[in-house]
Design an enzyme around this catalytic site. Structure first.
Site, PDB file in Angstrom:
ATOM      1  N   SER A  27      41.723  77.811   5.140  1.00  0.00           N
ATOM      2  CA  SER A  27      42.886  78.201   6.668  1.00  0.00           C
ATOM      3  C   SER A  27      43.312  79.951   7.209  1.00  0.00           C
ATOM      4  O   SER A  27      42.165  80.215   7.350  1.00  0.00           O
ATOM      5  CB  SER A  27      44.047  77.573   6.142  1.00  0.00           C
ATOM      6  OG  SER A  27      45.111  77.152   7.276  1.00  0.00           O
ATOM      7  N   ASP A  46      41.294  67.860   9.045  1.00  0.00           N
ATOM      8  CA  ASP A  46      41.869  68.923   9.183  1.00  0.00           C
ATOM      9  C   ASP A  46      43.172  69.146   9.860  1.00  0.00           C
ATOM     10  O   ASP A  46      44.298  69.486   9.949  1.00  0.00           O
ATOM     11  CB  ASP A  46      41.307  70.374   9.443  1.00  0.00           C
ATOM     12  CG  ASP A  46      40.962  71.046   8.905  1.00  0.00           C
ATOM     13  OD1 ASP A  46      41.508  70.819   6.952  1.00  0.00           O
ATOM     14  OD2 ASP A  46      39.393  71.259   8.655  1.00  0.00           O
ATOM     15  N   HIS A  51      44.160  68.733   6.157  1.00  0.00           N
ATOM     16  CA  HIS A  51      44.336  70.196   6.058  1.00  0.00           C
ATOM     17  C   HIS A  51      44.335  70.419   4.470  1.00  0.00           C
ATOM     18  O   HIS A  51      45.213  69.858   3.674  1.00  0.00           O
ATOM     19  CB  HIS A  51      45.071  70.968   6.828  1.00  0.00           C
ATOM     20  CG  HIS A  51      44.389  72.148   7.072  1.00  0.00           C
ATOM     21  ND1 HIS A  51      43.666  72.982   7.189  1.00  0.00           N
ATOM     22  CD2 HIS A  51      45.652  73.145   6.474  1.00  0.00           C
ATOM     23  CE1 HIS A  51      43.725  74.266   7.233  1.00  0.00           C
ATOM     24  NE2 HIS A  51      44.666  74.471   7.456  1.00  0.00           N
TER      25      HIS A  51
END
Length: 553
Positions: free
Chosen positions: A213, A338, A453
């Site tokens: 991320s 995600d 995610h």
């Protein structure tokens, strides 16, 4: 009698084995001696673990990190340090400390002390707002514990803290407070590892940085910055690259002034001096993100405390800096859903099977995500994503379309663009692409759900092995595959070649038609695919990009 003798013999062998077990003991670093702890992790396998080694001095407020002055005697490196000062999860208070620039090291040992091991340095995510080198903690089980990777892949693992939120990324947009302090912290940690890791049995010329991320975007920033020349050999970006729409703050001054007003500082030339004097907790709280989002105001547009093009660490736009990564091997990829985490904040009905999501939400989201190119681009985006709907799309189709759109815009398309740029500029550097598609383990999610995610992290860090009761055997397969690919890559630059066996060979991205590896529990030859979502990558990078940019007032 024979059995008794055998028992005594085994006991003596175990005692001798433990007595002779390889261990680093106290290690010399540039700041002084450090002493970690040794754990047995299997027959003739041990782990030296060092927690809380300072890699820089306690940082000045809104200033670059500087070297640590050092210490006398032997530093006991047995506990994680506090994370850097940040908002708590509810954004109602502050946790952590300004004195936070510490790192942690896991060194696998066999019968003799390890030497010249490949090194993997992890950079955590958290939207540049929160996170810590040890990760989330449940009953003393830390998410970013490096032991499983180190033991199974025979690599040294390093994690560290860097400043986040206001104290890490506030920028006045000029020389007073240029910003990117969190990126400079990351660079300081990587530099420290390069200078000191040989004494821990590591190879300073074979450092791989990996992150997820905002950590994945940070990895990309680090290999694009000229400041890291010669320090990094390889890199892995999981669900985040420098080209992501949330990765660069385009209006740093405006946001710094908003924070200044909240804490009672002027917005003129005295702003930065005032912010440096103000209680750091107050400044951190003022950097709060507005979590009230909707289809027409998506949460991704609220992630504004992020890196800036400062002309120093980042001398230009990220897409112009890929020359600096020409000799760095690079893996980048995303999770197939995600965008789900973000989409559910924007449109809460997504996870509720009893509540249908109106088509109007898709149109509103299309226009909102396209705001940088204006409403005409928004309508084109909507048409692009609904072209196969037919006259009466099911609720499942509507909801999946929203997740796909946010996944593409926030993660997948920028990652593909970064892969193309890396591959196009590469000299000796190799390029690899993946899609992580292991279905979510969250029972509240819809049946069509893929990997949300951050769901890749538990597998990369081997949680199905360290907490086996929480997982099925198929999850241990996924963890084994990921650790093998990641650590092979760290050792050789080729995820299919190294000390660990893999279920299928992973070809380079550009070897024949932009290939990628689909990672899940059912891996075989069919897991190698090509042209990941090519039509939509083309739409965002070419058609959408051809609309004139909207000038913000």
């Amino acid at each position: 009698m024979m059995m008794v003798m055998l028992g005594v013999f085994i006991s003596v062998a175990l005692i001798l084995g433990t007595a002779n077990a390889a261990s680093l003991g106290a290690v010399y670093t540039e700041g002084g001696m450090v002493q970690g702890e040794k754990h047995s992790v299997g027959l003739f396998r041990y782990m030296d673990v060092f927690k809380g080694i300072p890699f820089a001095a306690p940082p000045g407020r809104l200033e670059k990190p500087v070297p640590h002055p050092g210490w006398d005697g032997v530093l006991k490196a047995t506990d994680y340090s506090k994370r850097c000062m940040q908002l708590n999860l509810l954004a109602t208070d502050v946790v952590g400390s300004e004195d936070c620039l510490y790192l942690n090291i896991w060194v696998p040992q066999g019968r003799s002390v390890s030497t010249n091991l490949s090194v993997m340095v992890f950079i955590y995510g958290g939207g540049f707002l929160l996170g810590g080198g040890q990760g989330a903690n449940f009953l003393n089980n830390y998410l970013y514990d490096g032991q499983e990777i180190a033991d199974r892949g025979n690599v040294i693992v390093v994690t560290f803290n860097y400043r986040v939120g206001s104290l890490g990324f506030l920028s006045s947009g000029d020389a007073d407070a240029p910003g990117n302090y969190g990126l400079w912290d990351q660079h300081a940690a990587i530099s420290w590892v390069h200078r000191n890791i040989r004494n821990f049995g590591g190879n300073p010329d074979n450092i791989t940085i990996f992150g997820e991320s905002a950590g994945g975007a940070s990895v990309n920033f680090q290999i694009l910055s000229p400041k890291n020349k010669g320090l990094i050999r390889r890199a892995i970006s999981q669900s985040g690259v420098a080209l992501c729409p949330w990765a660069v703050n385009r209006n740093p001054r405006q946001y710094a002034e908003e924070i200044a007003k909240k804490v009672g500082c002027p917005t003129d030339s005295g702003m930065v001096a005032c912010l440096r004097r103000t209680d750091p907790k107050t400044v951190t709280l003022a950097g709060n993100v507005n979590f009230s989002a909707s289809a027409s105001h998506p949460i991704v547009h609220n992630l504004v405390l992020s890196p800036v093009i400062d002309g120093d660490f980042l001398p230009g736009e990220p897409e112009t800096l890929f020359e600096n990564a020409a000799d760095i091997d690079y893996i980048a990829g995303v999770n197939d859903m995600d965008g789900h985490l973000f989409a559910t904040v924007d449109i809460p009905s997504l996870n509720n099977a009893l509540v249908s999501t109106p088509v109007e939400d898709v149109r509103a989201l299309s226009i909102a995500l396209s705001e940088s190119r204006g409403p005409d681009a928004g309508i084109t985006t909507y048409e692009e994503y609904t072209v196969n709907w037919g006259s009466d799309p099911s609720d499942k189709v509507v909801k999946k379309t929203i997740v796909d759109m946010e996944t593409d815009y926030i993660f997948l398309v920028p990652t593909q663009a970064a892969l193309y740029l890396h591959s196009d500029h590469a000299k000796s550097g190799r390029t690899y692409s993946y899609l992580f598609s292991e279905p979510s383990r969250m029972p509240i999610f819809p049946l069509w759900m893929g990997a949300d995610h951050a769901e890749d992290l538990q597998f990369v860090f081997g949680k199905p092995f360290s907490t086996p009761l929480g997982y099925f055997p198929r999850h241990r397969d996924v963890a084994k595959y990921m650790i093998s690919y990641w650590t092979n890559f760290a050792q050789t630059g080729d995820p299919s070649k190294g000390e660990s066996s893999v279920p299928v060979s992973w070809p380079e991205f550009a070897s024949s038609g932009h290939q990628y590896l689909n990672i899940n529990n059912k891996m075989n030859r069919d897991s190698v695919k090509q042209m990941l979502r090519t039509r939509l990558v083309y739409y965002w990078t070419t058609v959408f990009a051809s609309f004139p940019a909207v000038q913000k007032s």
